[in-house]
Design a protein around this motif. Sequence first.
Motif, PDB file in Angstrom:
ATOM      1  N   UNK A 249      -9.370  -3.886  13.586  1.00  0.00           N
ATOM      2  CA  UNK A 249      -9.438  -2.623  12.862  1.00  0.00           C
ATOM      3  C   UNK A 249     -10.590  -2.680  11.876  1.00  0.00           C
ATOM      4  N   UNK A 250     -11.420  -1.645  11.877  1.00  0.00           N
ATOM      5  CA  UNK A 250     -12.607  -1.593  11.025  1.00  0.00           C
ATOM      6  C   UNK A 250     -12.463  -0.458  10.015  1.00  0.00           C
ATOM      7  N   UNK A 251     -12.923  -0.718   8.788  1.00  0.00           N
ATOM      8  CA  UNK A 251     -12.882   0.278   7.717  1.00  0.00           C
ATOM      9  C   UNK A 251     -14.254   0.323   7.031  1.00  0.00           C
ATOM     10  N   UNK A 252     -14.740   1.512   6.744  1.00  0.00           N
ATOM     11  CA  UNK A 252     -15.989   1.668   5.997  1.00  0.00           C
ATOM     12  C   UNK A 252     -15.646   2.050   4.564  1.00  0.00           C
ATOM     13  N   UNK A 253     -16.030   1.195   3.627  1.00  0.00           N
ATOM     14  CA  UNK A 253     -15.632   1.402   2.234  1.00  0.00           C
ATOM     15  C   UNK A 253     -16.278   2.656   1.652  1.00  0.00           C
ATOM     16  N   UNK A 254     -15.550   3.298   0.758  1.00  0.00           N
ATOM     17  CA  UNK A 254     -16.057   4.504   0.114  1.00  0.00           C
ATOM     18  C   UNK A 254     -17.120   4.183  -0.930  1.00  0.00           C
ATOM     19  N   UNK A 255     -16.968   3.062  -1.597  1.00  0.00           N
ATOM     20  CA  UNK A 255     -17.862   2.747  -2.713  1.00  0.00           C
ATOM     21  C   UNK A 255     -19.247   2.321  -2.255  1.00  0.00           C
ATOM     22  N   UNK A 256     -19.305   1.408  -1.274  1.00  0.00           N
ATOM     23  CA  UNK A 256     -20.604   0.882  -0.845  1.00  0.00           C
ATOM     24  C   UNK A 256     -20.926   1.167   0.623  1.00  0.00           C
ATOM     25  N   UNK A 257     -19.958   1.761   1.360  1.00  0.00           N
ATOM     26  CA  UNK A 257     -20.091   1.991   2.798  1.00  0.00           C
ATOM     27  C   UNK A 257     -20.318   0.689   3.561  1.00  0.00           C
ATOM     28  N   UNK A 376     -15.156  -8.320  -2.846  1.00  0.00           N
ATOM     29  CA  UNK A 376     -13.752  -8.223  -3.257  1.00  0.00           C
ATOM     30  C   UNK A 376     -13.307  -6.771  -3.348  1.00  0.00           C
ATOM     31  N   UNK A 377     -14.173  -5.901  -3.858  1.00  0.00           N
ATOM     32  CA  UNK A 377     -13.838  -4.474  -3.918  1.00  0.00           C
ATOM     33  C   UNK A 377     -13.587  -3.918  -2.514  1.00  0.00           C
ATOM     34  N   UNK A 378     -14.400  -4.326  -1.550  1.00  0.00           N
ATOM     35  CA  UNK A 378     -14.218  -3.868  -0.181  1.00  0.00           C
ATOM     36  C   UNK A 378     -12.909  -4.341   0.414  1.00  0.00           C
ATOM     37  N   UNK A 379     -12.539  -5.580   0.128  1.00  0.00           N
ATOM     38  CA  UNK A 379     -11.282  -6.131   0.638  1.00  0.00           C
ATOM     39  C   UNK A 379     -10.092  -5.385   0.047  1.00  0.00           C
ATOM     40  N   UNK A 380     -10.161  -5.084  -1.250  1.00  0.00           N
ATOM     41  CA  UNK A 380      -9.070  -4.340  -1.908  1.00  0.00           C
ATOM     42  C   UNK A 380      -8.937  -2.948  -1.301  1.00  0.00           C
ATOM     43  N   UNK A 381     -10.067  -2.274  -1.074  1.00  0.00           N
ATOM     44  CA  UNK A 381     -10.034  -0.958  -0.438  1.00  0.00           C
ATOM     45  C   UNK A 381      -9.372  -1.037   0.938  1.00  0.00           C
ATOM     46  N   UNK A 382      -9.730  -2.062   1.691  1.00  0.00           N
ATOM     47  CA  UNK A 382      -9.185  -2.231   3.036  1.00  0.00           C
ATOM     48  C   UNK A 382      -7.682  -2.467   3.000  1.00  0.00           C
ATOM     49  N   UNK A 383      -7.211  -3.235   2.044  1.00  0.00           N
ATOM     50  CA  UNK A 383      -5.770  -3.493   1.935  1.00  0.00           C
ATOM     51  C   UNK A 383      -5.013  -2.188   1.697  1.00  0.00           C
ATOM     52  N   UNK A 384      -5.550  -1.340   0.831  1.00  0.00           N
ATOM     53  CA  UNK A 384      -4.895  -0.051   0.581  1.00  0.00           C
ATOM     54  C   UNK A 384      -4.990   0.863   1.802  1.00  0.00           C
ATOM     55  N   UNK A 385      -6.070   0.770   2.576  1.00  0.00           N
ATOM     56  CA  UNK A 385      -6.200   1.564   3.796  1.00  0.00           C
ATOM     57  C   UNK A 385      -5.181   1.104   4.838  1.00  0.00           C
ATOM     58  N   UNK A 386      -5.031  -0.218   4.992  1.00  0.00           N
ATOM     59  CA  UNK A 386      -4.044  -0.753   5.934  1.00  0.00           C
ATOM     60  C   UNK A 386      -2.622  -0.412   5.510  1.00  0.00           C
ATOM     61  N   UNK A 387      -2.414  -0.263   4.212  1.00  0.00           N
ATOM     62  CA  UNK A 387      -1.087   0.064   3.696  1.00  0.00           C
ATOM     63  C   UNK A 387      -0.603   1.418   4.222  1.00  0.00           C
ATOM     64  N   UNK A 388      -1.547   2.267   4.616  1.00  0.00           N
ATOM     65  CA  UNK A 388      -1.173   3.585   5.128  1.00  0.00           C
ATOM     66  C   UNK A 388      -0.657   3.518   6.558  1.00  0.00           C
ATOM     67  N   UNK A 389      -1.115   2.529   7.333  1.00  0.00           N
ATOM     68  CA  UNK A 389      -0.632   2.413   8.711  1.00  0.00           C
ATOM     69  C   UNK A 389       0.403   1.297   8.854  1.00  0.00           C
ATOM     70  N   UNK A 390       0.474   0.413   7.846  1.00  0.00           N
ATOM     71  CA  UNK A 390       1.479  -0.650   7.810  1.00  0.00           C
ATOM     72  C   UNK A 390       1.987  -0.737   6.376  1.00  0.00           C
ATOM     73  N   UNK A 391       2.855   0.200   5.969  1.00  0.00           N
ATOM     74  CA  UNK A 391       3.344   0.232   4.586  1.00  0.00           C
ATOM     75  C   UNK A 391       3.924  -1.111   4.145  1.00  0.00           C
ATOM     76  N   UNK A 392       3.500  -1.562   2.971  1.00  0.00           N
ATOM     77  CA  UNK A 392       3.929  -2.846   2.455  1.00  0.00           C
ATOM     78  C   UNK A 392       2.795  -3.845   2.414  1.00  0.00           C
ATOM     79  N   UNK A 393       1.668  -3.515   3.088  1.00  0.00           N
ATOM     80  CA  UNK A 393       0.515  -4.414   3.070  1.00  0.00           C
ATOM     81  C   UNK A 393       0.025  -4.647   1.647  1.00  0.00           C
ATOM     82  N   UNK A 394       0.070  -3.599   0.819  1.00  0.00           N
ATOM     83  CA  UNK A 394      -0.428  -3.687  -0.554  1.00  0.00           C
ATOM     84  C   UNK A 394       0.666  -4.088  -1.550  1.00  0.00           C
ATOM     85  N   UNK A 395       1.756  -4.673  -1.073  1.00  0.00           N
ATOM     86  CA  UNK A 395       2.798  -5.148  -1.981  1.00  0.00           C
ATOM     87  C   UNK A 395       2.262  -6.256  -2.891  1.00  0.00           C
TER      88      UNK A 395
END
Length: 454
Positions: A249-257, A376-395
């Motif tokens: 799964x790939x995510x493009x960050x909002x802050x730095x793309x 690190x900012x990109x990884x945090x963004x990705x964790x919150x994005x994954x939390x939307x398709x797998x709730x609990x990822x950002x616990x």
Amino acid sequence: MDYDVIIIGAGPGGIYAAYELVKNRPSMKIAVFEQGNQLDKRRCPIDGDKVKTCIRCKHCSIMSGFGGAGAFSDGKYNITNDFGGTLYEYIGRERAIELMEYVDTINMENGGAGTKRYSTASTALKKTCMENKLKLLDASVRHLGTDKNHVVLENLYSQLEGTVDFHFLTSVTSIDIVDGGYAVNTKDGSFTCEKCIVSVGRSGSKWMEETCQHLGISTESNRVDLGVRVELPAALFSHITDELYESKIVYRTEKFEDRVRTFCMNPRGYVVSENTNGIVTVNGHSFEDPARQTENTNFALLVSKHFSEPFKDSNGYGESIAQLSNMLGGGVIVQRFGDLMRGRRSTPQRMRDGFVVPTLKAEPGDLSLVLPKRILDGIIEMIYALDKIAPGTANDDTLLYGVEVKFYNMHVELGPNLESRHPGLYVIGDCSGVTHSLSHASASGVFVARDILG
């Protein structure tokens, strides 16, 4: 000449090249030189009791030996051109898939029968990902598991050992061009051959660079992947892993793309450490046998970085970050996601209070002191994005291990048949910069073997 073909490195590329040569021309004189040990003698000293962390062995049994670094992986063969390498740019998309399918057939004939093959072809997850600014890459995935992967490798070795001369615990110091072929130089002497296949893997990246300089082979800077390994309860990702097992799964960050991607997903697996050129990093694997599975799932979140002028040493950049982690934690650092977001280090007590039991003994610490802010900012963004398709990822209790680094060899200048500028000298597998996976590396070995056979 001492040999018709010498193969340097007994990882996937070298193994499947040797297999294809022996299968089609048993009379051929072949030697394989490997700096690590044979498969049944590969033992990591970490036992969780007397030895709990990496002691930096001279040759890491996790990274080197028959089977290469893939021997202790969980044996995922991704049959796709979407990721895992750019082999298709040299041999064409259809041929690349054909060779990966052929490798899958070999694996099934040598102990892999009965293992499951997954596909993203008709999954509803693709739409769910798109709805949440994520992209699921297409692939067909064969999961052997670490245990079945060993069985396949053992069977392949038993077929080769009577015909191929294996030189284990033998490091190749250099390659020289001689009349009629090549001289492969080791501490035990020099051995000559008409054809030489170099397949030293990612861990041989520095040696490969030196060899290219020695032989006048051009190279180009490649990327380095940096990030963390995430560990969480298996139930949170079960709706994904039960259907697909391995989801890229790939995510493009909002802050730095920047692009952040999942990598090496291990349902009910273990987080492990590995030693690459004296640097301790983190990885993961899982078993096919239910009795050897855990209650956790782990996967990497990686950000790719590529450097050009004036700085070209992508691997050096990754090594410096890994060394910082080793300096602060003595090896791998682990941190609860909740502690990271609160700007505090994890402590042994906070780890014990958490709901996720770690599968790797690592030093509780603060990854924000190790990883660059942008990554690190990109990884945090990705964790919150994954939390939307797998709730609990950002616990809060989700565990982050660092650092995970994927070193890639510099792109070696190769022709369409993966041959260097010197006729008869081939460079395959991950050391070429062309492949980044078990399936692509194995397929490159078969391709080169067939080229030699004519």
